[in-house]
Design a protein around this motif. Structure first.
Motif, short mmCIF file in Angstrom:
data_model
loop_
_atom_site.label_atom_id
_atom_site.label_comp_id
_atom_site.label_asym_id
_atom_site.label_seq_id
_atom_site.Cartn_x
_atom_site.Cartn_y
_atom_site.Cartn_z
N LYS A 1 1.94 9.39 -5.11
CA LYS A 1 0.74 10.17 -5.43
C LYS A 1 0.55 11.29 -4.41
O LYS A 1 -0.55 11.82 -4.24
CB LYS A 1 -0.50 9.28 -5.44
CG LYS A 1 -0.45 8.16 -6.47
CD LYS A 1 -0.42 8.70 -7.89
CE LYS A 1 -0.44 7.56 -8.89
NZ LYS A 1 -0.39 8.06 -10.28
N LYS A 2 1.61 11.66 -3.74
CA LYS A 2 1.54 12.68 -2.68
C LYS A 2 0.84 13.94 -3.20
O LYS A 2 1.05 14.40 -4.31
CB LYS A 2 2.94 13.04 -2.20
CG LYS A 2 3.90 13.52 -3.28
CD LYS A 2 5.28 13.76 -2.70
CE LYS A 2 6.25 14.23 -3.78
NZ LYS A 2 6.53 13.21 -4.79
N GLY A 3 -0.02 14.48 -2.34
CA GLY A 3 -0.75 15.67 -2.72
C GLY A 3 -2.03 15.41 -3.48
O GLY A 3 -2.83 16.31 -3.67
N HIS A 4 -2.22 14.16 -3.94
CA HIS A 4 -3.43 13.85 -4.71
C HIS A 4 -4.37 12.89 -3.97
O HIS A 4 -5.52 12.74 -4.38
CB HIS A 4 -3.07 13.23 -6.06
CG HIS A 4 -2.54 14.22 -7.04
ND1 HIS A 4 -1.20 14.48 -7.16
CD2 HIS A 4 -3.17 15.03 -7.92
CE1 HIS A 4 -1.03 15.42 -8.09
NE2 HIS A 4 -2.20 15.77 -8.56
N LEU A 5 -3.88 12.25 -2.92
CA LEU A 5 -4.73 11.30 -2.20
C LEU A 5 -5.70 12.06 -1.30
O LEU A 5 -5.34 13.04 -0.65
CB LEU A 5 -3.88 10.37 -1.33
CG LEU A 5 -2.87 9.46 -2.05
CD1 LEU A 5 -2.18 8.57 -1.04
CD2 LEU A 5 -3.56 8.64 -3.11
N GLN A 6 -6.94 11.57 -1.26
CA GLN A 6 -7.87 12.16 -0.31
C GLN A 6 -8.57 11.09 0.51
O GLN A 6 -8.06 10.64 1.51
CB GLN A 6 -8.89 13.06 -1.00
CG GLN A 6 -9.54 14.03 0.00
CD GLN A 6 -10.94 14.43 -0.39
OE1 GLN A 6 -11.82 13.58 -0.52
NE2 GLN A 6 -11.16 15.72 -0.57
N ILE B 1 0.81 -1.22 0.00
CA ILE B 1 0.00 0.00 0.00
C ILE B 1 0.84 1.27 0.00
O ILE B 1 0.69 2.14 -0.87
CB ILE B 1 -0.98 0.00 1.20
CG1 ILE B 1 -2.12 -0.99 0.95
CG2 ILE B 1 -1.54 1.40 1.44
CD1 ILE B 1 -3.06 -1.16 2.12
N VAL B 2 1.74 1.40 0.95
CA VAL B 2 2.53 2.63 1.06
C VAL B 2 3.44 2.80 -0.15
O VAL B 2 3.53 3.89 -0.74
CB VAL B 2 3.35 2.63 2.36
CG1 VAL B 2 4.22 3.88 2.44
CG2 VAL B 2 2.43 2.57 3.58
N ARG B 3 4.08 1.73 -0.57
CA ARG B 3 5.00 1.78 -1.71
C ARG B 3 4.27 2.18 -2.99
O ARG B 3 4.78 2.96 -3.80
CB ARG B 3 5.67 0.42 -1.89
CG ARG B 3 6.75 0.39 -2.96
CD ARG B 3 7.41 -0.98 -3.06
NE ARG B 3 8.11 -1.33 -1.82
CZ ARG B 3 7.65 -2.22 -0.94
NH1 ARG B 3 6.49 -2.84 -1.14
NH2 ARG B 3 8.33 -2.49 0.15
N ALA B 4 3.06 1.65 -3.19
CA ALA B 4 2.33 1.90 -4.44
C ALA B 4 1.73 3.31 -4.50
O ALA B 4 1.57 3.86 -5.60
CB ALA B 4 1.22 0.86 -4.59
N ILE C 1 -2.94 6.24 5.79
CA ILE C 1 -2.51 7.53 6.30
C ILE C 1 -1.02 7.72 6.05
O ILE C 1 -0.57 8.80 5.64
CB ILE C 1 -2.84 7.65 7.80
CG1 ILE C 1 -4.35 7.79 7.98
CG2 ILE C 1 -2.13 8.86 8.42
CD1 ILE C 1 -4.81 7.68 9.41
N LYS C 2 -0.24 6.67 6.25
CA LYS C 2 1.20 6.74 5.97
C LYS C 2 1.46 6.98 4.48
O LYS C 2 2.45 7.62 4.11
CB LYS C 2 1.88 5.44 6.41
CG LYS C 2 1.97 5.28 7.92
CD LYS C 2 2.55 3.92 8.30
CE LYS C 2 2.66 3.78 9.81
NZ LYS C 2 3.12 2.42 10.22
N VAL D 1 -10.08 8.63 6.02
CA VAL D 1 -10.35 7.19 5.91
C VAL D 1 -11.71 6.92 6.53
O VAL D 1 -11.97 7.28 7.68
CB VAL D 1 -9.27 6.34 6.61
CG1 VAL D 1 -9.57 4.86 6.43
CG2 VAL D 1 -7.89 6.67 6.06
N THR D 2 -12.62 6.32 5.75
CA THR D 2 -13.99 6.10 6.19
C THR D 2 -14.41 4.67 5.89
O THR D 2 -13.66 3.89 5.32
CB THR D 2 -14.97 7.02 5.44
OG1 THR D 2 -15.08 6.57 4.08
CG2 THR D 2 -14.49 8.45 5.43
N ARG D 3 -15.63 4.34 6.26
CA ARG D 3 -16.25 3.13 5.74
C ARG D 3 -16.57 3.38 4.27
O ARG D 3 -16.81 4.53 3.86
CB ARG D 3 -17.51 2.79 6.53
CG ARG D 3 -17.23 2.42 7.98
CD ARG D 3 -18.49 2.05 8.73
NE ARG D 3 -18.17 1.72 10.10
CZ ARG D 3 -17.78 0.52 10.53
NH1 ARG D 3 -17.66 -0.46 9.66
NH2 ARG D 3 -17.48 0.32 11.80
#
Length: 431
Positions: free
Chosen positions: A369-374, A362-365, A393-394, A400-402
């Motif tokens: 995309k820093k700055g674009h994840l929401q 997850i973190v590696r992939a 989050i890392k 992060v939601t259901r």
């Protein structure tokens, strides 16, 4: 349509208003009240407006938009709730309350003689809002935040705006005419660079919503003395594990249909906690049935949208021999299954993708995309929820939601990990 000094004007009056706008705005800044006084007026006015919407005073405008599928009744209810007095008060207290409470005087004992210094929270001054048109009412929302922070606000309407934001802002200043000097709305095309530059030069900060290209364009245009506050393009997605409940997937599909994937917190696609191709395909087929079933409760897309998406899907099918992707079509919806783990924008309008992403990657992939994840919507077992939330989050996610609650917001919620009211104010020190 133009809103200036609390009155509506036709676009033909734009040059006249532009000639007055600088002196008018500076005069408002010179005479403005304290931050908390302006905020109190805005919050009270929004509370009155929310009550009027609930009582049906604006049904003539809102009901056609509901029938058209522009937004759902649930989305409207949530939006109205956000502008109720209690919830805006929570937002104000959350974002600025701590700052205001710390604005105390202190004595600098190192100075001879000792000097008494007062810290104050003040507005930036004049904000120029360049709003995106991907969400109904977003321009109104942006201006209200700027007003709550005590700023004068100049709004450039997006090309897709249907007049809702102008109507709502006009109602706010009719409820409290003292707020009229704090908002001006202009219907200026982005291609009119001379006017755009003129408005930018008036502002202490430009608030821009939109794509990377839109933000880059504003940065290129803006003077170095002007602050840029960007709420740029973001990507959101769901993450599904083998312990995902069927109900969670149903709610996720409903979210996709309701938002049409047009919001920053709309689900663009689904990552599956696996490396197995058959498992990914199975999830894709399973979700297509759910998505197709949920879509029966929503309005069909326009002929133009269906045609555009149809061409994109057809092109994807032609390229499948090279890409290895599988396009699964349903009635008004589709799911594209791919074995890469790249986060990307979907074709929108209820057409999502499904891809593998084992949790160990997850973190590696996603880190690039820093700055674009929401927003990440989790469809997983309760025991693995905390672990997965921590990984995303890392990786850079801010929410992060259901899975079924990706577009849900609460009073005091941050924008992309930041509090906007704090960005629209500054701290000064006065001896």
């Amino acid at each position: 349509m133009i809103l200036f000094d609390g009155k509506l004007y036709s676009d033909k009056e734009q040059d006249m208003i532009l000639d007055k706008l600088w002196e008018y705005s500076v005069g408002t800044v010179s005479d403005r009240k304290e931050v908390f006084q302006v905020a109190s007026m805005v919050i009270d006015a929004c509370g009155v407006l929310a009550g009027r919407i609930r009582s049906g005073e604006y049904d003539e405008i809102i009901l056609p938009l509901l029938a058209k599928g522009t937004f759902t009744k649930e989305q409207m209810e949530e939006a109205v709730s956000f502008f109720e007095r209690e919830n805006l008060s929570v937002k104000y207290e959350t974002e600025l309350g701590v700052c205001l409470k710390n604005m105390t005087e202190y004595v600098d004992e190192q100075s001879l003689p000792p000097v008494r210094i007062a810290r104050r929270l003040v507005p930036l001054g004049i904000l120029f809002h360049i709003a995106a048109g991907n969400a109904q009412g977003l321009p109104f929302y942006s201006v209200i935040e700027g007003m709550i922070a005590g700023n004068v606000n100049i709004l450039k309407l997006p090309s897709a705006d249907d007049g809702l934001s102008v109507l709502l802002l006009h109602e706010i200043v009719k409820i409290n005419p003292e707020l009229a000097p704090y908002v001006c709305v202009l219907d200026v095309p982005s291609t009119n660079l001379a006017v755009m530059k003129r408005l930018e030069q008036m502002a202490d900060a430009v608030v821009v919503w939109g794509s990377d290209e839109a933000v880059k364009s504003v940065r290129t245009m803006a003077d170095t003395k002007t602050q840029i506050i960007s709420w740029g393009h973001k990507l959101s997605f769901a993450y599904v594990t083998q312990d995902a409940a069927e109900e969670e997937l149903i709610l996720l599909a409903r979210h996709i249909c309701a938002t049409r994937q047009l919001l920053c917190n709309s689900c663009q696609g689904i990552f599956v906690d696996t490396e197995d191709e058959e498992t990914v395909l199975e999830v894709g087929k399973r979700f297509l049935k759910i998505l197709e079933s949920e879509n029966t409760g929503f309005a069909n897309e326009s002929i133009g949208v269906r045609g555009k998406v149809g061409i994109l899907l057809y092109n994807e099918e032609l390229e499948c021999i090279h890409t290895g992707k599988k396009v699964l079509r349903g009635d008004g919806v589709s799911v594209t299954v791919s074995m890469d783990s790249n986060l990307e924008l979907s074709f929108l309008f209820k057409n999502c993708w499904v891809k593998p992403l084992p949790r160990k990657n997850i973190v590696r992939a996603l880190k690039d995309k820093k700055g674009h994840l929401q927003t990440v919507g989790l469809a997983c077992g309760e025991k693995e929820r905390e672990e997965l939330a921590d990984l995303f989050i890392k990786a850079g996610a801010t929410h992060v939601t259901r899975a079924g609650r990706m577009s849900h917001s609460t009073a005091g919620a941050a924008h992309d990990g930041e509090y906007p009211l704090r960005r629209y104010t500054r701290i000064v020190e006065v001896e």
